[in-house]
Design an enzyme around this catalytic site. Sequence first.
Site, PDB file in Angstrom:
ATOM      1  N   ALA A  62     -10.724  11.762  45.637  1.00  0.00           N
ATOM      2  CA  ALA A  62     -11.643  10.810  45.077  1.00  0.00           C
ATOM      3  C   ALA A  62     -11.777   9.812  46.388  1.00  0.00           C
ATOM      4  O   ALA A  62     -12.129   8.554  45.926  1.00  0.00           O
ATOM      5  CB  ALA A  62     -11.459  10.366  43.817  1.00  0.00           C
ATOM      6  N   ASP A  71      -1.829  17.609  47.829  1.00  0.00           N
ATOM      7  CA  ASP A  71      -2.702  18.601  48.536  1.00  0.00           C
ATOM      8  C   ASP A  71      -3.117  19.555  47.382  1.00  0.00           C
ATOM      9  O   ASP A  71      -2.298  20.201  46.848  1.00  0.00           O
ATOM     10  CB  ASP A  71      -1.816  19.270  49.599  1.00  0.00           C
ATOM     11  CG  ASP A  71      -2.730  20.714  50.092  1.00  0.00           C
ATOM     12  OD1 ASP A  71      -3.764  20.847  49.899  1.00  0.00           O
ATOM     13  OD2 ASP A  71      -1.940  21.034  50.812  1.00  0.00           O
ATOM     14  N   TYR A  76     -17.364  29.512  51.645  1.00  0.00           N
ATOM     15  CA  TYR A  76     -17.713  28.534  50.479  1.00  0.00           C
ATOM     16  C   TYR A  76     -18.245  28.843  49.410  1.00  0.00           C
ATOM     17  O   TYR A  76     -17.847  28.437  48.353  1.00  0.00           O
ATOM     18  CB  TYR A  76     -18.407  27.466  51.518  1.00  0.00           C
ATOM     19  CG  TYR A  76     -18.897  26.095  50.533  1.00  0.00           C
ATOM     20  CD1 TYR A  76     -17.715  25.246  50.515  1.00  0.00           C
ATOM     21  CD2 TYR A  76     -20.132  25.974  50.079  1.00  0.00           C
ATOM     22  CE1 TYR A  76     -18.287  24.076  49.629  1.00  0.00           C
ATOM     23  CE2 TYR A  76     -20.452  24.703  49.250  1.00  0.00           C
ATOM     24  CZ  TYR A  76     -19.615  23.716  49.284  1.00  0.00           C
ATOM     25  OH  TYR A  76     -19.797  22.605  48.544  1.00  0.00           O
ATOM     26  N   ALA A  81     -18.263  31.795  48.071  1.00  0.00           N
ATOM     27  CA  ALA A  81     -17.383  32.721  47.340  1.00  0.00           C
ATOM     28  C   ALA A  81     -16.215  31.782  46.626  1.00  0.00           C
ATOM     29  O   ALA A  81     -16.055  32.182  45.503  1.00  0.00           O
ATOM     30  CB  ALA A  81     -16.555  33.735  48.294  1.00  0.00           C
ATOM     31  N   LYS A  88     -17.161  28.729  45.678  1.00  0.00           N
ATOM     32  CA  LYS A  88     -17.685  28.082  44.567  1.00  0.00           C
ATOM     33  C   LYS A  88     -18.094  29.134  43.494  1.00  0.00           C
ATOM     34  O   LYS A  88     -18.261  28.745  42.357  1.00  0.00           O
ATOM     35  CB  LYS A  88     -19.001  27.289  45.115  1.00  0.00           C
ATOM     36  CG  LYS A  88     -18.534  26.220  46.065  1.00  0.00           C
ATOM     37  CD  LYS A  88     -17.707  25.097  45.557  1.00  0.00           C
ATOM     38  CE  LYS A  88     -17.348  24.018  46.208  1.00  0.00           C
ATOM     39  NZ  LYS A  88     -16.639  23.136  45.413  1.00  0.00           N
ATOM     40  N   ILE A  93     -26.335  16.993  47.888  1.00  0.00           N
ATOM     41  CA  ILE A  93     -25.760  15.246  47.871  1.00  0.00           C
ATOM     42  C   ILE A  93     -25.429  14.589  49.166  1.00  0.00           C
ATOM     43  O   ILE A  93     -24.597  15.382  49.969  1.00  0.00           O
ATOM     44  CB  ILE A  93     -24.563  15.509  46.838  1.00  0.00           C
ATOM     45  CG1 ILE A  93     -25.107  16.193  45.579  1.00  0.00           C
ATOM     46  CG2 ILE A  93     -24.422  13.818  46.540  1.00  0.00           C
ATOM     47  CD1 ILE A  93     -26.121  15.719  44.807  1.00  0.00           C
TER      48      ILE A  93
HETATM   49  P1  NAP Z   1     -16.178  14.811  51.223  1.00  0.00           P
HETATM   50  O1  NAP Z   1     -17.089  13.583  51.310  1.00  0.00           O
HETATM   51  O2  NAP Z   1     -16.028  15.603  52.591  1.00  0.00           O
HETATM   52  O3  NAP Z   1     -14.885  14.490  50.309  1.00  0.00           O
HETATM   53  C1  NAP Z   1     -13.825  15.513  50.135  1.00  0.00           C
HETATM   54  C2  NAP Z   1     -12.760  14.706  49.382  1.00  0.00           C
HETATM   55  O4  NAP Z   1     -11.807  15.742  48.805  1.00  0.00           O
HETATM   56  C3  NAP Z   1     -12.110  13.637  50.040  1.00  0.00           C
HETATM   57  O5  NAP Z   1     -11.579  12.890  49.185  1.00  0.00           O
HETATM   58  C4  NAP Z   1     -10.732  14.418  50.671  1.00  0.00           C
HETATM   59  O6  NAP Z   1      -9.657  13.599  50.904  1.00  0.00           O
HETATM   60  C5  NAP Z   1     -10.518  15.354  49.530  1.00  0.00           C
HETATM   61  N1  NAP Z   1      -9.815  16.585  49.938  1.00  0.00           N
HETATM   62  C6  NAP Z   1     -10.111  17.498  50.949  1.00  0.00           C
HETATM   63  N2  NAP Z   1      -9.067  18.315  50.994  1.00  0.00           N
HETATM   64  C7  NAP Z   1      -8.125  17.959  49.974  1.00  0.00           C
HETATM   65  C8  NAP Z   1      -7.012  18.572  49.549  1.00  0.00           C
HETATM   66  N3  NAP Z   1      -6.566  19.791  50.072  1.00  0.00           N
HETATM   67  N4  NAP Z   1      -6.330  18.016  48.443  1.00  0.00           N
HETATM   68  C9  NAP Z   1      -6.610  16.746  48.034  1.00  0.00           C
HETATM   69  N5  NAP Z   1      -7.849  16.326  48.253  1.00  0.00           N
HETATM   70  C10 NAP Z   1      -8.568  16.939  49.281  1.00  0.00           C
HETATM   71  O7  NAP Z   1     -17.028  15.912  50.306  1.00  0.00           O
HETATM   72  P2  NAP Z   1     -17.922  15.565  49.263  1.00  0.00           P
HETATM   73  O8  NAP Z   1     -19.419  15.992  49.644  1.00  0.00           O
HETATM   74  O9  NAP Z   1     -17.784  14.296  48.288  1.00  0.00           O
HETATM   75  O10 NAP Z   1     -17.668  16.959  48.018  1.00  0.00           O
HETATM   76  C11 NAP Z   1     -16.838  16.845  47.003  1.00  0.00           C
HETATM   77  C12 NAP Z   1     -17.244  18.091  46.291  1.00  0.00           C
HETATM   78  O11 NAP Z   1     -18.456  18.362  45.838  1.00  0.00           O
HETATM   79  C13 NAP Z   1     -16.603  19.290  46.807  1.00  0.00           C
HETATM   80  O12 NAP Z   1     -15.893  20.223  45.907  1.00  0.00           O
HETATM   81  C14 NAP Z   1     -17.977  19.887  47.428  1.00  0.00           C
HETATM   82  O13 NAP Z   1     -17.766  21.289  47.815  1.00  0.00           O
HETATM   83  C15 NAP Z   1     -18.651  19.715  46.376  1.00  0.00           C
HETATM   84  N6  NAP Z   1     -20.097  19.844  46.678  1.00  0.00           N
HETATM   85  C16 NAP Z   1     -20.805  18.816  47.619  1.00  0.00           C
HETATM   86  C17 NAP Z   1     -22.206  18.943  47.789  1.00  0.00           C
HETATM   87  C18 NAP Z   1     -22.792  17.810  49.148  1.00  0.00           C
HETATM   88  O14 NAP Z   1     -24.225  17.961  48.992  1.00  0.00           O
HETATM   89  N7  NAP Z   1     -22.196  16.857  49.334  1.00  0.00           N
HETATM   90  C19 NAP Z   1     -23.036  19.860  47.171  1.00  0.00           C
HETATM   91  C20 NAP Z   1     -22.266  20.777  46.353  1.00  0.00           C
HETATM   92  C21 NAP Z   1     -21.048  20.648  46.177  1.00  0.00           C
HETATM   93  P3  NAP Z   1      -9.478  12.829  52.313  1.00  0.00           P
HETATM   94  O15 NAP Z   1     -10.258  11.663  52.195  1.00  0.00           O
HETATM   95  O16 NAP Z   1      -8.123  12.415  52.188  1.00  0.00           O
HETATM   96  O17 NAP Z   1      -9.718  13.971  53.541  1.00  0.00           O
END
Ligand code: NAP
Length: 248
Positions: free
Chosen positions: A14, A64, A156, A158, A160, A189
């Site tokens: 988050a 992690d 990715y 797979a 999801k 998003i």
């Molecule tokens: P983001 O901006 O890249 O943020 C990812 C978050 O996950 C960051 O807080 C990051 O922490 C944390 N993280 C990454 N690897 C981690 C680990 N091994 N352990 C704990 N925390 C970890 O991603 P987002 O776009 O907000 O996406 C959030 C979720 O929504 C993901 O599951 C993504 O697949 C899903 N999603 C996103 C979209 C989109 O369009 N953005 C669409 C569909 C689904 P750090 O800041 O410390 O790196």
Amino acid sequence: MKLLENKTVIITGASRGIGKGIALVLASHGANIAFTYSKSVDSANDLIKEMSKFDVNCKAYQSDAASFEDSQKFVDQVIEDFGTIDVLINNAGITKDNLLMRMNEDDFDKVIEVNLKSVFNMVKATQRTFLKNRSGSIINISSIVGIKGNAGQSNYAASKAGIIGFSKSIALELGSRNIRSNVVAPGFIQTEMTDKLNQEVVNQWISGIPLKRGGTPTDVANLCLFLSSDLSSFITGQVINVDGGMLT
Ligand code: NAP
């Protein structure tokens, strides 16, 4: 009306993006928030400061999500710090996009570990508390890519799609104990994850969205608010898209 007063919510990942949006919306509804991050210490501290205006308990943990051991330790610490857990939101996720021809084994394994195994790790770690409470809401953040696939994202997609099968199975296993398990499937998003894409790709995605815009973290967070609250107490085993109608 505040929907989550005195509830404790865990959110993985988050420090930014969708997870941050979820933390802010849920805290504005009175939820205490325990969240993890991977590397972004400063962003995590900034979020804690930002949430102080809501007068809720909020704590960040570097943990992690891909590690079974880290997840156990993190949840034990949350129980010590907050006393209980009411809602688990598995949001942490990464991409390592490439066509299969160029994708190496590490790109595949890493994405499965962070996106899918993390969900197993966190549900394992929290289920004892939910069973004891005879109550719990698990919300797993998947993606419309896990439903329809996407060229260049086989790892990715797979991970999801795996989340959906896992989540439905847990809904069946734990429903009799009043523990719900649902999936949120965001479409496009706008976050740092999508900022990596070039403008042409972004325009292409947006032109295919009936509502003609990218989503915001708040759009996803509002659904998480509903699924966290008692308003959704008869909803489990579902996949709900937040995609501006993209998959229609
Ligand atoms: P983001 O901006 O890249 O943020 C990812 C978050 O996950 C960051 O807080 C990051 O922490 C944390 N993280 C990454 N690897 C981690 C680990 N091994 N352990 C704990 N925390 C970890 O991603 P987002 O776009 O907000 O996406 C959030 C979720 O929504 C993901 O599951 C993504 O697949 C899903 N999603 C996103 C979209 C989109 O369009 N953005 C669409 C569909 C689904 P750090 O800041 O410390 O790196």
